[in-house]
Write a protein that holds these residues in place. Structure first.
Motif, PDB file in Angstrom:
ATOM      1  N   PRO A   1       0.822  -1.222   0.000  1.00 33.46           N
ATOM      2  CA  PRO A   1       0.000   0.000   0.000  1.00 33.46           C
ATOM      3  C   PRO A   1       0.859   1.276   0.000  1.00 33.46           C
ATOM      4  O   PRO A   1       2.016   1.271   0.464  1.00 33.46           O
ATOM      5  CB  PRO A   1      -0.810  -0.154   1.291  1.00 33.46           C
ATOM      6  CG  PRO A   1      -0.933  -1.640   1.477  1.00 33.46           C
ATOM      7  CD  PRO A   1       0.379  -2.202   1.022  1.00 33.46           C
ATOM      8  N   ASN A   2       0.258   2.346  -0.514  1.00 31.12           N
ATOM      9  CA  ASN A   2       0.973   3.598  -0.785  1.00 31.12           C
ATOM     10  C   ASN A   2       1.820   4.103   0.386  1.00 31.12           C
ATOM     11  O   ASN A   2       2.922   4.633   0.183  1.00 31.12           O
ATOM     12  CB  ASN A   2      -0.036   4.703  -1.149  1.00 31.12           C
ATOM     13  CG  ASN A   2      -0.998   4.263  -2.236  1.00 31.12           C
ATOM     14  OD1 ASN A   2      -0.785   3.242  -2.873  1.00 31.12           O
ATOM     15  ND2 ASN A   2      -2.067   5.017  -2.440  1.00 31.12           N
TER      16      ASN A   2
ATOM     17  N   LYS B   1      -7.715   1.882   1.277  1.00 30.54           N
ATOM     18  CA  LYS B   1      -7.931   2.965   0.312  1.00 30.54           C
ATOM     19  C   LYS B   1      -8.974   3.970   0.808  1.00 30.54           C
ATOM     20  O   LYS B   1      -9.180   5.010   0.176  1.00 30.54           O
ATOM     21  CB  LYS B   1      -8.334   2.408  -1.053  1.00 30.54           C
ATOM     22  CG  LYS B   1      -7.168   1.742  -1.779  1.00 30.54           C
ATOM     23  CD  LYS B   1      -7.438   1.514  -3.239  1.00 30.54           C
ATOM     24  CE  LYS B   1      -6.213   0.876  -3.907  1.00 30.54           C
ATOM     25  NZ  LYS B   1      -6.345   0.749  -5.353  1.00 30.54           N
TER      26      LYS B   1
ATOM     27  N   SER C   1      -3.614   6.604   2.923  1.00 25.18           N
ATOM     28  CA  SER C   1      -3.330   6.131   1.554  1.00 25.18           C
ATOM     29  C   SER C   1      -3.217   7.303   0.572  1.00 25.18           C
ATOM     30  O   SER C   1      -2.817   7.113  -0.572  1.00 25.18           O
ATOM     31  CB  SER C   1      -4.442   5.192   1.070  1.00 25.18           C
ATOM     32  OG  SER C   1      -5.629   5.922   0.799  1.00 25.18           O
TER      33      SER C   1
ATOM     34  N   ASP D   1      -4.844  10.510  -6.410  1.00 23.23           N
ATOM     35  CA  ASP D   1      -3.586   9.748  -6.452  1.00 23.23           C
ATOM     36  C   ASP D   1      -3.797   8.276  -6.761  1.00 23.23           C
ATOM     37  O   ASP D   1      -2.942   7.634  -7.362  1.00 23.23           O
ATOM     38  CB  ASP D   1      -2.747   9.925  -5.173  1.00 23.23           C
ATOM     39  CG  ASP D   1      -3.567  10.085  -3.912  1.00 23.23           C
ATOM     40  OD1 ASP D   1      -4.759   9.745  -3.932  1.00 23.23           O
ATOM     41  OD2 ASP D   1      -3.005  10.540  -2.902  1.00 23.23           O
ATOM     42  N   ASP D   2      -4.948   7.716  -6.380  1.00 29.15           N
ATOM     43  CA  ASP D   2      -5.187   6.306  -6.712  1.00 29.15           C
ATOM     44  C   ASP D   2      -5.479   6.170  -8.208  1.00 29.15           C
ATOM     45  O   ASP D   2      -4.965   5.265  -8.872  1.00 29.15           O
ATOM     46  CB  ASP D   2      -6.359   5.778  -5.880  1.00 29.15           C
ATOM     47  CG  ASP D   2      -6.511   4.267  -5.992  1.00 29.15           C
ATOM     48  OD1 ASP D   2      -5.503   3.592  -6.259  1.00 29.15           O
ATOM     49  OD2 ASP D   2      -7.635   3.757  -5.809  1.00 29.15           O
TER      50      ASP D   2
ATOM     51  N   THR E   1     -11.147   9.458   2.387  1.00 30.90           N
ATOM     52  CA  THR E   1     -10.642   9.809   1.056  1.00 30.90           C
ATOM     53  C   THR E   1     -11.802  10.213   0.138  1.00 30.90           C
ATOM     54  O   THR E   1     -12.967  10.047   0.490  1.00 30.90           O
ATOM     55  CB  THR E   1      -9.886   8.611   0.435  1.00 30.90           C
ATOM     56  OG1 THR E   1     -10.714   7.451   0.557  1.00 30.90           O
ATOM     57  CG2 THR E   1      -8.567   8.367   1.131  1.00 30.90           C
TER      58      THR E   1
ATOM     59  N   ASP F   1     -13.667   9.615  -3.439  1.00 30.05           N
ATOM     60  CA  ASP F   1     -13.753   8.638  -4.532  1.00 30.05           C
ATOM     61  C   ASP F   1     -13.917   9.304  -5.889  1.00 30.05           C
ATOM     62  O   ASP F   1     -13.736   8.654  -6.923  1.00 30.05           O
ATOM     63  CB  ASP F   1     -14.939   7.687  -4.303  1.00 30.05           C
ATOM     64  CG  ASP F   1     -14.677   6.731  -3.156  1.00 30.05           C
ATOM     65  OD1 ASP F   1     -13.501   6.548  -2.803  1.00 30.05           O
ATOM     66  OD2 ASP F   1     -15.649   6.177  -2.603  1.00 30.05           O
TER      67      ASP F   1
ATOM     68  N   ARG G   1     -14.143   6.261  -8.488  1.00 32.87           N
ATOM     69  CA  ARG G   1     -13.955   4.878  -8.032  1.00 32.87           C
ATOM     70  C   ARG G   1     -15.291   4.242  -7.653  1.00 32.87           C
ATOM     71  O   ARG G   1     -15.327   3.108  -7.197  1.00 32.87           O
ATOM     72  CB  ARG G   1     -13.040   4.837  -6.799  1.00 32.87           C
ATOM     73  CG  ARG G   1     -11.682   5.468  -6.999  1.00 32.87           C
ATOM     74  CD  ARG G   1     -10.722   5.107  -5.888  1.00 32.87           C
ATOM     75  NE  ARG G   1     -11.113   5.613  -4.584  1.00 32.87           N
ATOM     76  CZ  ARG G   1     -10.316   5.666  -3.521  1.00 32.87           C
ATOM     77  NH1 ARG G   1      -9.064   5.229  -3.621  1.00 32.87           N
ATOM     78  NH2 ARG G   1     -10.728   6.137  -2.357  1.00 32.87           N
TER      79      ARG G   1
END
Ligand code: NAD
Length: 371
Positions: A82-83, A176, A181, A187-188, A230, A232, A252
């Protein structure tokens, strides 16, 4: 480059398996590169590491990634954790004299990404990022078409990246969903379209972004609910150099979209359309076509679009996602061998990280941010 190269892999989840398949396949597909020796992999426990080493064909497994980084037989380290772990692991590997292949995004904080780029520079080792979508044979074809002016002067770009793995409001809270993250969509997801812009046109120069989260909280494995930290969804206006404007939409939580990385490039003499969900085809419209025949042409990937030919001689049979990772692995080996290679290294990757953080800043301050 010939001989062999000792490989270490940290993390064996979704991307860990992709890297393992790439290391296992690259010599058979390309022939002209070093033969990977799958030395050691690391996971969170010794048991899991041992089981995965057996499945992925690695000699040993360890529950301590620092042991892998210290292993003198390991010459290149794949980082697929993971990040939040990327910076610490990449810097440790570079300082131990290893080459690094690190998954995107580089890091959560910009300062950490900058430390990674500095460590790469100081080490003199090769450090590249997992930007698989730049590797597809038809993305290379698009680059060639743009360079030869097939659609004239580019003036506008529309990019979308959508998947639905967070679309269910009752999908579990996981790493996430945590601020550790990063921001989420920028960034994802955003880094992938930004990687395409980087190779096709260069860095983004300014952004105006709005971030949103469709669901305020999610269930946890413990049976409670936890606030989602976060975003989406991101809606972004951007500009590239030379007066090219663009729109980027990232989601997402987009039911029905499974792996959409869609690109429309509008020029003075035509349009190019591409979508990763159908990445074995591209569409081009040319205003130069006879008027009675004007319309989008669909071109299927085939051996005339290298390096498709290294996988199969038959056109239209299609490559898959893991093949992009094999191509990426080959490009990394080329760079390690001192050849020209199609990679986004840590230094260039900073352009993408800066654009991501500019999106977050723009959202906070509700204004254009110049990068
Ligand atoms: P994942 O959760 O499936 O896998 C992560 C793995 O890392 C797990 O097996 C976990 O046990 C292991 N891990 C965690 N901490 C560790 C530690 N300290 N030491 C050793 N192993 C550890 O996650 P994923 O979806 O594979 O994502 C991993 C990375 O890959 C992320 O940075 C993500 O952004 C990136 N990613 C890239 C793409 C792409 O298209 N290039 C796609 C998905 C994910």
């Amino acid at each position: 480059m010939d001989g062999s190269i000792g490989v270490g892999l940290i993390g064996t989840g979704y991307m860990g398996k992709c890297h393992a398949l790439a290391w296992n396949g690259v010599k058979a597909v390309f022939g002209d590169c070093a033969r990977p020796r799958l030395v050691q992999l690391a996971e969170v426990t010794q048991d899991l590491a041992q089981r995965k080493a057996d499945e992925f064909g690695f000699q040993r497994g360890t529950g301590d990634w620092r042991e892998l980084v210290a292993d003198p037989d390991v010459e290149v380290v794949s980082i697929t954790t993971p990040n939040a772990f990327h910076a610490e692991m990449a810097i440790a590997a570079l300082e131990a004299g290893k080459h690094v292949w690190c998954e995107k995004p580089m890091a959560v904080a910009l300062v950490d990404a900058e430390r990674m780029a500095a460590a790469a520079k100081a080490s003199g080792k090769v450090a590249v990022l997992g930007y698989n979508y730049i590797q597809s044979p038809l993305m290379r074809q698009i680059e060639a078409l743009l360079q030869e002016g097939a659609i004239g002067t580019v003036n506008h770009i529309r990019l979308e990246m959508d998947e639905d793995f967070m679309a269910d409001p009752e999908a579990l809270f996981y790493w996430k969903s945590e601020a550790s993250s990063g921001y989420g969509a920028p960034d994802d997801f955003g880094v992938h379209p930004l990687s395409l812009l980087q190779v096709l046109f260069g860095p983004v120069t300014k952004v105006f972004a709005n971030l949103s989260r469709p669901y305020a909280d999610r269930p946890t494995v413990e049976g409670t609910r936890r606030a989602v930290e976060t975003f989406d969804i991101a809606s972004v206006l951007f500009e590239l150099g030379e007066g090219i404007s663009g729109v980027m939409a990232l989601n997402r939580s987009a039911w029905g979209r499974k792996g959409r990385v869609a690109l429309q490039i509008f020029g003075s003499a035509g349009t190019i359309v591409f979508d990763q969900e159908r990445f074995n085809e591209l569409q081009i419209y040319s205003a130069a076509d006879r008027q009675s025949l004007q319309g989008f042409r669909t071109i299927l990937a085939g051996p005339q679009h290298p390096p498709y030919d290294r996988f199969i001689p038959a056109p239209g049979h299609g490559l898959g996602f893991n093949d992009l990772k094999i191509i990426e692995c080959h490009e990394l080996l080329r760079r390690i061998g001192g050849e020209d290679a199609r990679v986004i290294d840590f230094q260039t990757g900073l352009n993408i990280e800066r654009a991501v953080h500019a999106m977050a800043q723009s959202h906070r301050e509700q204004r254009w941010v110049v990068i």
